[in-house]
Write a protein that holds these residues in place. Structure first.
Motif, PDB file in Angstrom:
ATOM      1  N   CYS A  25     -34.624 -35.154  34.058  1.00  0.00           N
ATOM      2  CA  CYS A  25     -33.855 -35.283  32.822  1.00  0.00           C
ATOM      3  C   CYS A  25     -32.433 -35.720  33.140  1.00  0.00           C
ATOM      4  O   CYS A  25     -31.974 -35.643  34.289  1.00  0.00           O
ATOM      5  CB  CYS A  25     -33.835 -33.974  32.023  1.00  0.00           C
ATOM      6  N   VAL A  26     -31.767 -36.184  32.098  1.00  0.00           N
ATOM      7  CA  VAL A  26     -30.337 -36.500  32.147  1.00  0.00           C
ATOM      8  C   VAL A  26     -29.636 -35.578  31.161  1.00  0.00           C
ATOM      9  O   VAL A  26     -30.132 -35.364  30.048  1.00  0.00           O
ATOM     10  CB  VAL A  26     -30.073 -37.974  31.768  1.00  0.00           C
ATOM     11  N   ILE A  27     -28.504 -35.042  31.566  1.00  0.00           N
ATOM     12  CA  ILE A  27     -27.682 -34.247  30.652  1.00  0.00           C
ATOM     13  C   ILE A  27     -26.390 -35.016  30.413  1.00  0.00           C
ATOM     14  O   ILE A  27     -25.639 -35.293  31.363  1.00  0.00           O
ATOM     15  CB  ILE A  27     -27.406 -32.851  31.208  1.00  0.00           C
ATOM     16  N   LEU A  38     -28.370 -23.943  30.235  1.00  0.00           N
ATOM     17  CA  LEU A  38     -27.796 -23.695  28.916  1.00  0.00           C
ATOM     18  C   LEU A  38     -26.665 -24.679  28.669  1.00  0.00           C
ATOM     19  O   LEU A  38     -25.735 -24.788  29.483  1.00  0.00           O
ATOM     20  CB  LEU A  38     -27.274 -22.261  28.807  1.00  0.00           C
ATOM     21  N   LEU A  39     -26.745 -25.405  27.550  1.00  0.00           N
ATOM     22  CA  LEU A  39     -25.746 -26.408  27.192  1.00  0.00           C
ATOM     23  C   LEU A  39     -24.844 -25.822  26.111  1.00  0.00           C
ATOM     24  O   LEU A  39     -25.269 -25.651  24.968  1.00  0.00           O
ATOM     25  CB  LEU A  39     -26.422 -27.687  26.696  1.00  0.00           C
ATOM     26  N   LEU A  71     -36.458 -29.460  40.128  1.00  0.00           N
ATOM     27  CA  LEU A  71     -35.858 -30.319  39.110  1.00  0.00           C
ATOM     28  C   LEU A  71     -34.844 -31.260  39.752  1.00  0.00           C
ATOM     29  O   LEU A  71     -34.064 -30.853  40.614  1.00  0.00           O
ATOM     30  CB  LEU A  71     -35.143 -29.483  38.047  1.00  0.00           C
ATOM     31  N   ARG A  72     -34.864 -32.495  39.305  1.00  0.00           N
ATOM     32  CA  ARG A  72     -33.853 -33.481  39.688  1.00  0.00           C
ATOM     33  C   ARG A  72     -33.155 -33.916  38.401  1.00  0.00           C
ATOM     34  O   ARG A  72     -33.766 -34.516  37.526  1.00  0.00           O
ATOM     35  CB  ARG A  72     -34.504 -34.676  40.398  1.00  0.00           C
ATOM     36  N   ILE A  73     -31.871 -33.600  38.330  1.00  0.00           N
ATOM     37  CA  ILE A  73     -31.112 -33.778  37.089  1.00  0.00           C
ATOM     38  C   ILE A  73     -29.897 -34.663  37.347  1.00  0.00           C
ATOM     39  O   ILE A  73     -29.205 -34.498  38.355  1.00  0.00           O
ATOM     40  CB  ILE A  73     -30.632 -32.407  36.554  1.00  0.00           C
ATOM     41  N   ALA A  74     -29.637 -35.573  36.431  1.00  0.00           N
ATOM     42  CA  ALA A  74     -28.407 -36.350  36.466  1.00  0.00           C
ATOM     43  C   ALA A  74     -27.485 -35.857  35.354  1.00  0.00           C
ATOM     44  O   ALA A  74     -27.915 -35.661  34.214  1.00  0.00           O
ATOM     45  CB  ALA A  74     -28.689 -37.837  36.292  1.00  0.00           C
ATOM     46  N   HIS A  75     -26.230 -35.643  35.702  1.00  0.00           N
ATOM     47  CA  HIS A  75     -25.200 -35.241  34.734  1.00  0.00           C
ATOM     48  C   HIS A  75     -24.237 -36.415  34.589  1.00  0.00           C
ATOM     49  O   HIS A  75     -23.550 -36.784  35.550  1.00  0.00           O
ATOM     50  CB  HIS A  75     -24.470 -33.999  35.258  1.00  0.00           C
ATOM     51  N   VAL A  76     -24.217 -37.035  33.409  1.00  0.00           N
ATOM     52  CA  VAL A  76     -23.338 -38.170  33.158  1.00  0.00           C
ATOM     53  C   VAL A  76     -22.490 -37.827  31.933  1.00  0.00           C
ATOM     54  O   VAL A  76     -22.977 -37.187  30.996  1.00  0.00           O
ATOM     55  CB  VAL A  76     -24.143 -39.475  32.958  1.00  0.00           C
ATOM     56  N   THR A  77     -21.228 -38.240  31.941  1.00  0.00           N
ATOM     57  CA  THR A  77     -20.334 -37.737  30.905  1.00  0.00           C
ATOM     58  C   THR A  77     -19.210 -38.724  30.607  1.00  0.00           C
ATOM     59  O   THR A  77     -18.937 -39.640  31.393  1.00  0.00           O
ATOM     60  CB  THR A  77     -19.764 -36.364  31.340  1.00  0.00           C
ATOM     61  N   ASP A  78     -18.591 -38.529  29.446  1.00  0.00           N
ATOM     62  CA  ASP A  78     -17.371 -39.259  29.072  1.00  0.00           C
ATOM     63  C   ASP A  78     -17.550 -40.775  29.131  1.00  0.00           C
ATOM     64  O   ASP A  78     -16.803 -41.476  29.808  1.00  0.00           O
ATOM     65  CB  ASP A  78     -16.212 -38.818  29.974  1.00  0.00           C
ATOM     66  N   CYS A  79     -18.511 -41.286  28.346  1.00  0.00           N
ATOM     67  CA  CYS A  79     -18.717 -42.744  28.335  1.00  0.00           C
ATOM     68  C   CYS A  79     -17.763 -43.457  27.386  1.00  0.00           C
ATOM     69  O   CYS A  79     -17.520 -44.655  27.542  1.00  0.00           O
ATOM     70  CB  CYS A  79     -20.169 -43.095  28.022  1.00  0.00           C
ATOM     71  N   HIS A  80     -17.211 -42.762  26.375  1.00  0.00           N
ATOM     72  CA  HIS A  80     -16.163 -43.304  25.505  1.00  0.00           C
ATOM     73  C   HIS A  80     -16.519 -44.691  24.953  1.00  0.00           C
ATOM     74  O   HIS A  80     -15.782 -45.658  25.126  1.00  0.00           O
ATOM     75  CB  HIS A  80     -14.822 -43.342  26.238  1.00  0.00           C
ATOM     76  N   PHE A 111     -30.623 -35.078  27.306  1.00  0.00           N
ATOM     77  CA  PHE A 111     -30.072 -33.990  26.503  1.00  0.00           C
ATOM     78  C   PHE A 111     -28.564 -34.210  26.356  1.00  0.00           C
ATOM     79  O   PHE A 111     -27.955 -34.897  27.169  1.00  0.00           O
ATOM     80  CB  PHE A 111     -30.346 -32.639  27.170  1.00  0.00           C
ATOM     81  N   TRP A 112     -27.952 -33.610  25.359  1.00  0.00           N
ATOM     82  CA  TRP A 112     -26.524 -33.817  25.131  1.00  0.00           C
ATOM     83  C   TRP A 112     -25.831 -32.535  24.699  1.00  0.00           C
ATOM     84  O   TRP A 112     -26.441 -31.611  24.177  1.00  0.00           O
ATOM     85  CB  TRP A 112     -26.287 -34.905  24.076  1.00  0.00           C
TER      86      TRP A 112
END
Length: 261
Positions: free
Chosen positions: A56-58, A123-124, A15-24, A89-90
């Motif tokens: 996927c992107v989380i 698990l989110l 799996l290749r996953i990107a974790h992006v967060t806090d876009c506000h 996913f979020w």
């Protein structure tokens, strides 16, 4: 429906996953958060991620800054207008409303909180509490514990709030029962990493030999190890995870991608 009932499965062992967060984000695409056009930064992050062969992107929470439904619609618009083709996913941050996140879910924006592949599960967790600080309810801890023991697969955990102090201003809004959650995770014996946002910078910590990683924000960063709340425009950022379950021992590598680095 219980939190982890909605499950998404990948029939693969890498799996290749990107974790992006806090876009506000704001409803206004030109809205600024501490002088940063957050929509532009998020667009840049999406475009950069789209160049990678992602599974996927989380999204790690704090979608909105102005708490308007228009900001959620802008999030959906920016994703669908980007070249990104994988599912997104979020999980909720302290600024977010789960009902609004559910309203924009469907198709590419996926509401599943339990993601499985060969030998590994993601698990989110919901760490949104009644205040800006985080709190995992007793019922949700029980749900998490039940999900942890349902299979022997190794698991990776995502939540919004920092479960450990970072020696900075945001510790006043950390996950208040973080050690309780971490003890549940460690005691299960099958967690290989915890990833969170919220603190707007890159950190790597450990708790009883469990690795805990903070992903910087796509919007703006907060100065590390500062008792004062100081913002730094370092450009958009996100984190990559590379997971390989083909060998006898599961491998996980992670790195932060700074677009202005």
């Amino acid at each position: 429906m219980a939190w982890f009932d909605d499950k998404h499965t990948f029939n693969k062992s890498v799996l290749r996953i990107a974790h992006v967060t806090d876009c506000h984000l704001f409803a206004d695409k030109d809205g600024e958060y501490f002088g940063v056009n957050t929509a532009s930064h998020f667009e840049q992050a999406l475009a950069h991620m789209a160049q990678k062969p992602l599974d996927c992107v989380i999204f790690g929470g704090d979608l909105t800054q102005d708490h308007s439904f228009g900001s959620y619609l802008l999030f959906s618009e920016l994703i669908h207008k980007s070249a990104l083709t994988c599912p997104v996913f979020w999980l909720p941050g302290n600024h977010d409303e789960i009902t609004m996140l559910n309203r924009i879910s469907g198709g590419q924006i996926n509401s599943a909180k339990h993601i499985a592949a060969s030998g590994i599960e993601l698990l989110l967790i919901n760490s949104k509490g009644p205040t800006p600080a985080g709190w995992v309810t007793g019922a949700h801890l029980d749900e998490t514990t039940e999900c942890l023991v349902q299979s022997s697969s190794k698991k990776i955990i995502f939540c919004h709030h920092n479960p450990l102090p970072i020696n900075g201003y945001l510790d006043k809004h950390m996950l208040e029962n973080g050690p309780q959650l971490l003890n549940v995770l460690v005691n299960s014996g099958n967690i290989i990493g915890v990833f969170h946002g919220h603190v707007h910078n890159e950190y790597e910590q450990s708790y009883r030999e469990l690795s805990v990683f903070a992903t910087p924000a796509s919007s703006t960063q907060f100065k590390k190890y500062s008792a004062q709340w100081q913002q730094q425009n370092c450009g958009p950022a996100y984190r990559m995870l590379y997971i390989d379950t083909e060998k006898d021992k599961i491998g996980m590598k992670t790195e932060v991608v700074w677009l202005n680095g």
